[in-house]
Scaffold this motif. Sequence first.
Motif, mmCIF file in Angstrom:
data_model
loop_
_atom_site.group_PDB
_atom_site.id
_atom_site.type_symbol
_atom_site.label_atom_id
_atom_site.label_comp_id
_atom_site.label_asym_id
_atom_site.label_seq_id
_atom_site.Cartn_x
_atom_site.Cartn_y
_atom_site.Cartn_z
ATOM 1 N N GLY A 168 1.070 -1.110 0.083
ATOM 2 C CA GLY A 168 -0.019 -0.067 0.064
ATOM 3 C C GLY A 168 0.785 1.343 -0.072
ATOM 4 N N SER A 169 0.419 2.162 -0.748
ATOM 5 C CA SER A 169 1.106 3.417 -0.901
ATOM 6 C C SER A 169 1.508 4.365 0.460
ATOM 7 C CB SER A 169 0.674 4.249 -1.841
ATOM 8 O OG SER A 169 -0.825 4.845 -1.552
ATOM 9 N N GLU A 170 0.462 4.170 1.431
ATOM 10 C CA GLU A 170 0.611 4.694 2.668
ATOM 11 C C GLU A 170 1.718 4.238 3.535
ATOM 12 O OE1 GLU A 170 -2.138 1.400 2.893
ATOM 13 O OE2 GLU A 170 -2.229 3.181 1.605
ATOM 14 N N ARG A 171 2.350 3.202 3.141
ATOM 15 C CA ARG A 171 3.497 2.566 4.076
ATOM 16 C C ARG A 171 4.804 2.579 3.052
ATOM 17 N NH1 ARG A 171 2.033 -3.437 5.509
ATOM 18 N NH2 ARG A 171 3.906 -3.019 6.918
ATOM 19 N N LEU A 172 4.823 3.354 1.898
ATOM 20 C CA LEU A 172 5.936 3.355 1.174
ATOM 21 C C LEU A 172 6.413 4.637 0.946
ATOM 22 C CD1 LEU A 172 4.988 0.661 -1.335
ATOM 23 C CD2 LEU A 172 6.615 0.515 0.270
ATOM 24 N N MET A 173 7.586 5.213 0.829
ATOM 25 C CA MET A 173 8.191 6.539 0.159
ATOM 26 C C MET A 173 9.209 6.182 -0.728
ATOM 27 S SD MET A 173 10.235 7.762 3.262
ATOM 28 C CE MET A 173 9.629 6.960 4.702
ATOM 29 N N TRP A 174 9.192 7.517 -1.721
ATOM 30 C CA TRP A 174 10.104 7.675 -2.952
ATOM 31 C C TRP A 174 11.321 7.961 -2.046
ATOM 32 C CZ3 TRP A 174 12.940 11.875 -4.295
ATOM 33 C CH2 TRP A 174 13.644 11.666 -5.557
ATOM 34 N N GLY A 175 12.591 7.480 -2.818
ATOM 35 C CA GLY A 175 13.936 7.785 -2.297
ATOM 36 C C GLY A 175 14.547 7.719 -3.537
ATOM 37 N N SER A 176 15.579 8.875 -3.398
ATOM 38 C CA SER A 176 16.566 9.104 -4.783
ATOM 39 C C SER A 176 17.467 8.004 -5.120
ATOM 40 C CB SER A 176 17.244 10.427 -4.410
ATOM 41 O OG SER A 176 18.148 10.278 -3.675
ATOM 42 N N ASP A 177 17.747 7.195 -4.344
ATOM 43 C CA ASP A 177 18.891 5.952 -4.240
ATOM 44 C C ASP A 177 20.258 6.731 -4.563
ATOM 45 O OD1 ASP A 177 19.624 3.435 -4.638
ATOM 46 O OD2 ASP A 177 19.555 3.282 -6.642
ATOM 47 N N ALA B 131 5.061 5.236 -14.039
ATOM 48 C CA ALA B 131 4.122 4.362 -12.866
ATOM 49 C C ALA B 131 2.761 4.736 -13.303
ATOM 50 C CB ALA B 131 4.583 4.280 -11.617
ATOM 51 N N THR B 132 2.200 4.548 -14.472
ATOM 52 C CA THR B 132 0.859 4.960 -14.632
ATOM 53 C C THR B 132 -0.087 4.258 -13.910
ATOM 54 O OG1 THR B 132 0.602 3.422 -16.720
ATOM 55 C CG2 THR B 132 1.506 5.502 -17.048
ATOM 56 N N PHE B 133 -0.023 3.357 -13.203
ATOM 57 C CA PHE B 133 -1.093 2.668 -12.336
ATOM 58 C C PHE B 133 -1.142 3.365 -11.112
ATOM 59 C CE2 PHE B 133 3.183 1.032 -11.279
ATOM 60 C CZ PHE B 133 3.328 1.067 -9.940
ATOM 61 N N LEU B 134 -0.423 4.483 -10.750
ATOM 62 C CA LEU B 134 -0.465 5.208 -9.468
ATOM 63 C C LEU B 134 -1.360 6.032 -9.390
ATOM 64 C CD1 LEU B 134 3.227 5.493 -8.424
ATOM 65 C CD2 LEU B 134 1.706 4.060 -7.479
ATOM 66 N N SER B 135 -2.380 6.468 -8.481
ATOM 67 C CA SER B 135 -3.452 7.522 -8.453
ATOM 68 C C SER B 135 -2.611 8.429 -8.019
ATOM 69 C CB SER B 135 -4.310 6.950 -7.633
ATOM 70 O OG SER B 135 -3.867 6.859 -6.303
ATOM 71 N N ALA B 136 -3.384 9.968 -7.912
ATOM 72 C CA ALA B 136 -2.667 11.169 -7.225
ATOM 73 C C ALA B 136 -2.809 10.671 -5.880
ATOM 74 C CB ALA B 136 -3.704 12.249 -7.405
ATOM 75 N N LYS B 137 -3.478 10.083 -5.222
ATOM 76 C CA LYS B 137 -3.289 9.883 -3.667
ATOM 77 C C LYS B 137 -1.959 8.914 -3.481
ATOM 78 C CE LYS B 137 -4.849 7.170 -0.161
ATOM 79 N NZ LYS B 137 -3.578 6.428 0.254
ATOM 80 N N ASP B 138 -1.941 8.101 -4.377
ATOM 81 C CA ASP B 138 -0.542 7.106 -4.116
ATOM 82 C C ASP B 138 0.541 8.034 -4.236
ATOM 83 O OD1 ASP B 138 -2.248 4.674 -4.090
ATOM 84 O OD2 ASP B 138 -2.084 4.554 -6.237
ATOM 85 N N LYS B 139 0.677 8.889 -5.281
ATOM 86 C CA LYS B 139 1.711 9.612 -5.511
ATOM 87 C C LYS B 139 1.887 10.672 -4.348
ATOM 88 C CE LYS B 139 1.768 9.446 -10.223
ATOM 89 N NZ LYS B 139 1.574 10.221 -11.588
ATOM 90 N N GLU B 140 0.935 11.157 -3.824
ATOM 91 C CA GLU B 140 1.043 11.891 -2.624
ATOM 92 C C GLU B 140 1.698 11.207 -1.171
ATOM 93 O OE1 GLU B 140 -1.550 15.353 -0.190
ATOM 94 O OE2 GLU B 140 -2.695 13.726 -1.182
ATOM 95 N N ASP B 141 1.054 10.053 -1.229
ATOM 96 C CA ASP B 141 1.605 9.260 -0.342
ATOM 97 C C ASP B 141 3.167 8.919 -0.383
ATOM 98 O OD1 ASP B 141 -0.711 8.792 1.165
ATOM 99 O OD2 ASP B 141 -1.116 6.979 0.140
ATOM 100 N N LEU B 142 3.536 8.534 -1.288
ATOM 101 C CA LEU B 142 4.855 8.116 -1.889
ATOM 102 C C LEU B 142 5.971 9.409 -1.788
ATOM 103 C CD1 LEU B 142 4.189 5.937 -4.782
ATOM 104 C CD2 LEU B 142 5.198 5.174 -2.742
ATOM 105 N N PHE B 143 5.477 10.448 -2.216
ATOM 106 C CA PHE B 143 6.404 11.689 -2.156
ATOM 107 C C PHE B 143 6.348 12.655 -0.854
ATOM 108 C CE2 PHE B 143 5.900 11.395 -7.075
ATOM 109 C CZ PHE B 143 7.194 10.718 -7.282
ATOM 110 N N VAL B 144 5.227 12.432 -0.066
ATOM 111 C CA VAL B 144 4.863 13.417 1.138
ATOM 112 C C VAL B 144 4.439 12.816 2.096
ATOM 113 C CG1 VAL B 144 3.768 15.484 1.602
ATOM 114 C CG2 VAL B 144 4.284 15.256 -0.878
ATOM 115 N N LYS B 145 3.201 12.271 2.182
ATOM 116 C CA LYS B 145 2.707 11.757 3.222
ATOM 117 C C LYS B 145 3.437 10.816 4.406
ATOM 118 C CE LYS B 145 -1.926 13.411 2.520
ATOM 119 N NZ LYS B 145 -3.473 12.675 2.745
ATOM 120 N N THR B 146 4.067 9.775 3.670
ATOM 121 C CA THR B 146 4.760 8.601 4.347
ATOM 122 C C THR B 146 5.969 9.211 5.186
ATOM 123 O OG1 THR B 146 3.832 6.895 2.809
ATOM 124 C CG2 THR B 146 5.757 6.331 4.392
#
Length: 65
Positions: free
Chosen positions: A11-20, A42-57
Amino acid sequence: PFVEQVVQHFGSERLMWGSDCPYQLNKPHNYRDSFEIINSKATFLSAKDKEDLFVKTADKVFFRG
């Protein structure tokens, strides 16, 4: 496929993006390409998923514990 499977499993709420980093410091790699994997490729991601991955988590983990 790997990113999609990880998001589906955890789930996107348990993941975050990292630059590696420092991988992105070695040409031809760069931060923009790393970011765009999630932002536009990653066209399967919703706007909410991206917000989770980039900000919220990250906000939850680093600032709101």
